[in-house]
Design a protein around this motif. Structure first.
Motif, PDB file in Angstrom:
ATOM      1  N   CYS A   3      -8.788   2.878   2.224  1.00  0.00           N
ATOM      2  CA  CYS A   3      -8.114   2.755   0.926  1.00  0.00           C
ATOM      3  C   CYS A   3      -9.120   2.447  -0.179  1.00  0.00           C
ATOM      4  O   CYS A   3      -9.045   2.991  -1.281  1.00  0.00           O
ATOM      5  CB  CYS A   3      -7.055   1.662   1.003  1.00  0.00           C
ATOM      6  SG  CYS A   3      -6.085   1.461  -0.496  1.00  0.00           S
ATOM      7  N   ILE A  33      -5.445   6.636   6.908  1.00  0.00           N
ATOM      8  CA  ILE A  33      -4.658   5.444   6.592  1.00  0.00           C
ATOM      9  C   ILE A  33      -3.356   5.446   7.395  1.00  0.00           C
ATOM     10  O   ILE A  33      -2.911   4.414   7.904  1.00  0.00           O
ATOM     11  CB  ILE A  33      -4.371   5.360   5.078  1.00  0.00           C
ATOM     12  CG1 ILE A  33      -5.661   5.045   4.315  1.00  0.00           C
ATOM     13  CG2 ILE A  33      -3.316   4.290   4.782  1.00  0.00           C
ATOM     14  CD1 ILE A  33      -5.519   5.080   2.807  1.00  0.00           C
ATOM     15  N   GLU A  40       0.833  -1.212   0.000  1.00  0.00           N
ATOM     16  CA  GLU A  40       0.000   0.000   0.000  1.00  0.00           C
ATOM     17  C   GLU A  40       0.867   1.262   0.000  1.00  0.00           C
ATOM     18  O   GLU A  40       0.571   2.219  -0.715  1.00  0.00           O
ATOM     19  CB  GLU A  40      -0.919   0.002   1.231  1.00  0.00           C
ATOM     20  CG  GLU A  40      -1.990   1.072   1.207  1.00  0.00           C
ATOM     21  CD  GLU A  40      -1.493   2.475   1.557  1.00  0.00           C
ATOM     22  OE1 GLU A  40      -2.024   3.456   0.998  1.00  0.00           O
ATOM     23  OE2 GLU A  40      -0.547   2.580   2.388  1.00  0.00           O
ATOM     24  N   PHE A  88       0.381   3.834  -3.365  1.00  0.00           N
ATOM     25  CA  PHE A  88      -0.295   5.135  -3.440  1.00  0.00           C
ATOM     26  C   PHE A  88       0.506   6.162  -4.232  1.00  0.00           C
ATOM     27  O   PHE A  88      -0.064   6.845  -5.099  1.00  0.00           O
ATOM     28  CB  PHE A  88      -0.620   5.673  -2.050  1.00  0.00           C
ATOM     29  CG  PHE A  88      -1.268   7.023  -2.099  1.00  0.00           C
ATOM     30  CD1 PHE A  88      -2.618   7.146  -2.385  1.00  0.00           C
ATOM     31  CD2 PHE A  88      -0.525   8.183  -1.898  1.00  0.00           C
ATOM     32  CE1 PHE A  88      -3.226   8.403  -2.466  1.00  0.00           C
ATOM     33  CE2 PHE A  88      -1.109   9.434  -1.979  1.00  0.00           C
ATOM     34  CZ  PHE A  88      -2.472   9.545  -2.263  1.00  0.00           C
ATOM     35  N   ARG A 143      -5.699   9.980   3.526  1.00  0.00           N
ATOM     36  CA  ARG A 143      -4.304   9.596   3.761  1.00  0.00           C
ATOM     37  C   ARG A 143      -3.925   9.718   5.230  1.00  0.00           C
ATOM     38  O   ARG A 143      -3.160   8.915   5.761  1.00  0.00           O
ATOM     39  CB  ARG A 143      -3.357  10.458   2.911  1.00  0.00           C
ATOM     40  CG  ARG A 143      -3.436  10.210   1.431  1.00  0.00           C
ATOM     41  CD  ARG A 143      -3.230   8.751   1.090  1.00  0.00           C
ATOM     42  NE  ARG A 143      -1.894   8.291   1.389  1.00  0.00           N
ATOM     43  CZ  ARG A 143      -1.540   7.009   1.419  1.00  0.00           C
ATOM     44  NH1 ARG A 143      -2.432   6.061   1.208  1.00  0.00           N
ATOM     45  NH2 ARG A 143      -0.287   6.654   1.691  1.00  0.00           N
ATOM     46  N   GLU A 178      -4.861  -3.004  -3.391  1.00  0.00           N
ATOM     47  CA  GLU A 178      -4.400  -2.781  -2.016  1.00  0.00           C
ATOM     48  C   GLU A 178      -5.504  -3.071  -1.005  1.00  0.00           C
ATOM     49  O   GLU A 178      -5.279  -3.742   0.017  1.00  0.00           O
ATOM     50  CB  GLU A 178      -3.916  -1.342  -1.868  1.00  0.00           C
ATOM     51  CG  GLU A 178      -2.674  -1.007  -2.674  1.00  0.00           C
ATOM     52  CD  GLU A 178      -2.403   0.478  -2.746  1.00  0.00           C
ATOM     53  OE1 GLU A 178      -1.375   0.858  -3.333  1.00  0.00           O
ATOM     54  OE2 GLU A 178      -3.226   1.260  -2.228  1.00  0.00           O
ATOM     55  N   THR A 233     -10.927   5.712  -1.026  1.00  0.00           N
ATOM     56  CA  THR A 233     -10.150   6.930  -1.230  1.00  0.00           C
ATOM     57  C   THR A 233     -10.400   7.483  -2.628  1.00  0.00           C
ATOM     58  O   THR A 233     -10.235   6.766  -3.620  1.00  0.00           O
ATOM     59  CB  THR A 233      -8.643   6.654  -1.061  1.00  0.00           C
ATOM     60  OG1 THR A 233      -8.378   6.251   0.280  1.00  0.00           O
ATOM     61  CG2 THR A 233      -7.820   7.902  -1.383  1.00  0.00           C
ATOM     62  N   PHE A 293      -5.536   0.995  -6.020  1.00  0.00           N
ATOM     63  CA  PHE A 293      -6.249   1.098  -4.751  1.00  0.00           C
ATOM     64  C   PHE A 293      -7.087  -0.144  -4.489  1.00  0.00           C
ATOM     65  O   PHE A 293      -7.179  -0.637  -3.358  1.00  0.00           O
ATOM     66  CB  PHE A 293      -7.153   2.330  -4.745  1.00  0.00           C
ATOM     67  CG  PHE A 293      -6.417   3.638  -4.607  1.00  0.00           C
ATOM     68  CD1 PHE A 293      -5.034   3.691  -4.652  1.00  0.00           C
ATOM     69  CD2 PHE A 293      -7.115   4.822  -4.420  1.00  0.00           C
ATOM     70  CE1 PHE A 293      -4.362   4.892  -4.532  1.00  0.00           C
ATOM     71  CE2 PHE A 293      -6.454   6.030  -4.294  1.00  0.00           C
ATOM     72  CZ  PHE A 293      -5.076   6.065  -4.352  1.00  0.00           C
ATOM     73  N   TRP A 307      -7.626   0.878   7.723  1.00  0.00           N
ATOM     74  CA  TRP A 307      -6.873   1.402   6.576  1.00  0.00           C
ATOM     75  C   TRP A 307      -7.328   0.753   5.264  1.00  0.00           C
ATOM     76  O   TRP A 307      -7.331   1.408   4.224  1.00  0.00           O
ATOM     77  CB  TRP A 307      -5.375   1.300   6.787  1.00  0.00           C
ATOM     78  CG  TRP A 307      -4.665  -0.004   6.527  1.00  0.00           C
ATOM     79  CD1 TRP A 307      -4.137  -0.834   7.464  1.00  0.00           C
ATOM     80  CD2 TRP A 307      -4.359  -0.596   5.255  1.00  0.00           C
ATOM     81  NE1 TRP A 307      -3.540  -1.915   6.858  1.00  0.00           N
ATOM     82  CE2 TRP A 307      -3.655  -1.790   5.501  1.00  0.00           C
ATOM     83  CE3 TRP A 307      -4.609  -0.232   3.934  1.00  0.00           C
ATOM     84  CZ2 TRP A 307      -3.198  -2.636   4.492  1.00  0.00           C
ATOM     85  CZ3 TRP A 307      -4.169  -1.079   2.917  1.00  0.00           C
ATOM     86  CH2 TRP A 307      -3.468  -2.260   3.195  1.00  0.00           C
TER      87      TRP A 307
END
Length: 426
Positions: free
Chosen positions: A90, A110, A26, A30, A107, A171, A93, A168, A86
Motif C-alpha cells: 500500500c 494487497i 484500507e 482505495f 491491488r 493506510e 502503490t 495511501f 499489504w
C-alpha cells in the motif's frame, strides 16, 4: 498498590479488533483515492471497474491457502507477515491511474495479503478463547470491519483535498503501526491453555503433524460445514450488494446524493457494529448460564438475524423515502451482523483445531458471493434500464432486493436443518 492484570486473551482479541478495523479502512480508502485520481485523469468507467475489482480476485484465491498457512506456521506469525505485506504494498502503490499494470499487480498483492488475515485470526482465537467467550470475541473482532468502514467513509474523503496520495500514506501507517503492536504484544498461547484459551498450543513439529492429518475430505463433505458456507455466502452477497449499489439506489431511485445524507449515511455500519457485539454478548450469556445449548444458541441468533434481514430487504423497495430506506438498510445489515453470532462463530465450535481451514473455505464462498452479487445486480439493473429507459423505476430495483431477501430465508432454513454447535473434527 498491585497492578491489575489483564488476561492475555483479552489483549489478543482487542488487537484482532484493531486488525479488522485497519483492513477495512484500507478497503474503503482505495476506491476514494483512486476514483478521485481516475476522474482527474479522465479514465473510463470500464477501466475503473477493472482496477477496483482486482483486490477481490487476490482475496478469494488466498483464503484456503491462508487457512493452510495458519495451520502450518501458526496464526500469529502468518497474521503478522500478511499485514506487513499489504501495508508495504500500500505504501508503494502508484496512484497514477494510467499505470494500469502496476496498479493491478499492487491491488492483487494487497488482496492476497488481506486474504490470509481472517483464516489466521480464527486460528489464533480458536487457540486463545474458551468456548463460553467465543461469541463475543469473534463478534468484537468482526465488528472492527464495520467501524473501520464507517470511519474510513466519514474521514478519508476530507483528505482528498490535500492529495489522494495521503490516503495511501495513512493506510500504510495504520498497517505498520498495528504490525509493530502485534509483534510486541502477541504471543503463542501457553503450552496447555487451561488458564487462558481452549486448545493446547502445538509447537512447530506438532503443527506439521497436524497439517499432514487435515481431514480435507470430511471437511468438504460435512453438512454442518456447508451450513456455515451457505450462510457466509448469503451474508456477503447482501453486504457487498448493499455497499456497492445502495448509493446508486439513493442517487437514481430516490434522487438523493450521498452528500445530502450527511452523517446519516453511516447508520448501516453503526448498526452492524452495535448488533455484532450485542449478538456476541447474548450468545455467550445463553451458553454460560446454560439457558440454551451451543447448537440452539447458534441456530436461534442466526435465524433471527437472517429472517429479520429478509423482511427488511423485501420492504426496502416499497417504502420509497430516504429516511425509511436508511432505516430498512440499517435493520437489514444490523440483523445480519447479529446473525454472525451464529454461523461466523461456528467454525470454532465444529473444528477448533482447523478453524482457520474451515474459515478459509467459507470465506472463499463469501468473497465469490460478493463478486457474483455485484455483477448480477448490474445485469438486473441493465435489463431494467433497457425496459424503462432509466433506473428511477422501483420495479427494476424490487428484484435486486427480493433476491437478497430470498437468499436470507433459504440460508436460515439450511442452517436450522444442518448446523451443530458440537465438535465434529478432533
Amino acid at each position: 498498590m498491585t497492578k491489575m492484570r489483564v488476561p492475555k486473551r483479552y489483549i489478543i482479541v482487542f488487537l484482532t479488533f484493531l486488525c479488522t478495523n485497519a483492513c477495512y479502512v484500507e478497503r474503503v480508502g482505495f476506491p476514494i483515492a483512486y476514483t478521485d485520481a481516475a476522474d482527474n485523469a479522465k479514465i473510463n468507467e470500464s477501466s475503473k471497474g477493472l482496477i477496483l475489482s482486482v483486490f477481490y480476485y487476490g482475496y478469494v484465491i488466498s483464503q484456503i491457502p491462508g487457512g493452510w498457512a495458519a495451520q502450518r506456521f501458526g496464526g500469529r506469525r502468518v497474521l503478522l507477515w500478511s499485514f506487513v505485506v499489504w501495508s508495504f504494498t500500500c505504501a508503494f502503490t502508484p496512484l497514477d491511474p494510467k499505470r494500469t499494470t502496476f496498479l493491478i499487480l499492487s491491488r492483487l498483492l494487497i488482496g492476497v495479503g488481506q486474504g490470509f488475515i481472517f483464516p489466521s485470526i480464527h486460528t489464533v482465537l480458536a487457540q486463545w478463547v474458551p468456548p463460553h467467550e467465543r461469541s463475543r470475541s469473534v463478534s468484537l473482532t468482526t465488528s472492527g470491519m464495520y467501524l473501520g468502514a464507517a470511519c474510513g467513509t466519514l474521514i478519508l474523503p476530507s483528505l482528498v483535498r490535500y492529495g489522494s496520495r495521503w490516503i495511501f500514506r495513512i493506510e500504510a501507517f495504520l498497517g505498520f503501526l498495528w504490525s509493530l503492536i502485534w509483534y510486541k504484544f502477541s504471543v503463542d498461547p501457553p503450552r496447555t491453555s487451561m488458564g487462558e484459551g481452549s486448545l493446547p498450543i502445538s509447537r512447530s513439529r506438532e503443527r506439521l503433524k497436524l497439517t499432514n492429518r487435515i481431514p480435507w475430505k470430511r471437511i468438504i463433505f460435512s453438512l454442518p460445514v456447508w451450513a456455515i458456507v451457505v450462510n457466509n455466502f448469503t451474508f456477503h452477497y447482501a453486504l457487498y450488494v448493499l455497499m456497492n449499489w445502495l448509493p446508486t439506489y439513493f442517487d437514481k431511485g430516490l434522487q438523493t446524493s450521498l452528500e445530502e445524507l450527511g452523517f446519516s449515511k453511516m447508520a448501516p455500519y453503526i448498526f452492524m457494529f452495535l448488533f455484532s457485539n450485542i449478538g456476541g454478548a447474548v450468545a455467550d450469556h445463553l451458553i454460560t448460564k446454560r439457558m440454551l445449548s451451543i447448537t440452539c444458541t447458534r441456530k436461534l441468533l442466526n435465524t433471527i438475524g437472517f429472517m429479520v434481514s429478509a423482511v427488511a430487504l423485501m420492504v426496502l423497495p416499497l417504502v420509497r423515502t430516504v429516511s425509511w430506506t436508511l432505516i430498512c438498510a440499517s435493520i437489514s445489515l444490523g440483523s445480519l451482523a447479529l446473525g454472525r453470532a451464529g454461523f461466523a462463530v461456528n467454525h470454532m465450535d465444529v473444528a477448533p483445531k482447523y478453524a482457520g481451514i474451515v474459515m478459509g473455505v467459507s470465506n472463499t464462498a463469501g468473497t465469490v458471493a460478493g463478486i457474483v452479487g455485484v455483477w448480477l445486480t448490474g445485469l438486473m439493473l441493465e435489463s431494467s434500464k433497457k425496459e424503462s429507459e432509466d433506473l428511477t423505476s422501483f420495479e427494476g430495483w424490487k428484484m435486486v432486493f427480493l433476491v437478497q431477501g430470498f437468499l436470507c430465508i433459504i440460508s436460515s432454513v439450511v442452517y436450522l436443518a444442518f448446523s451443530t454447535g458440537e465438535r465434529i473434527f478432533e
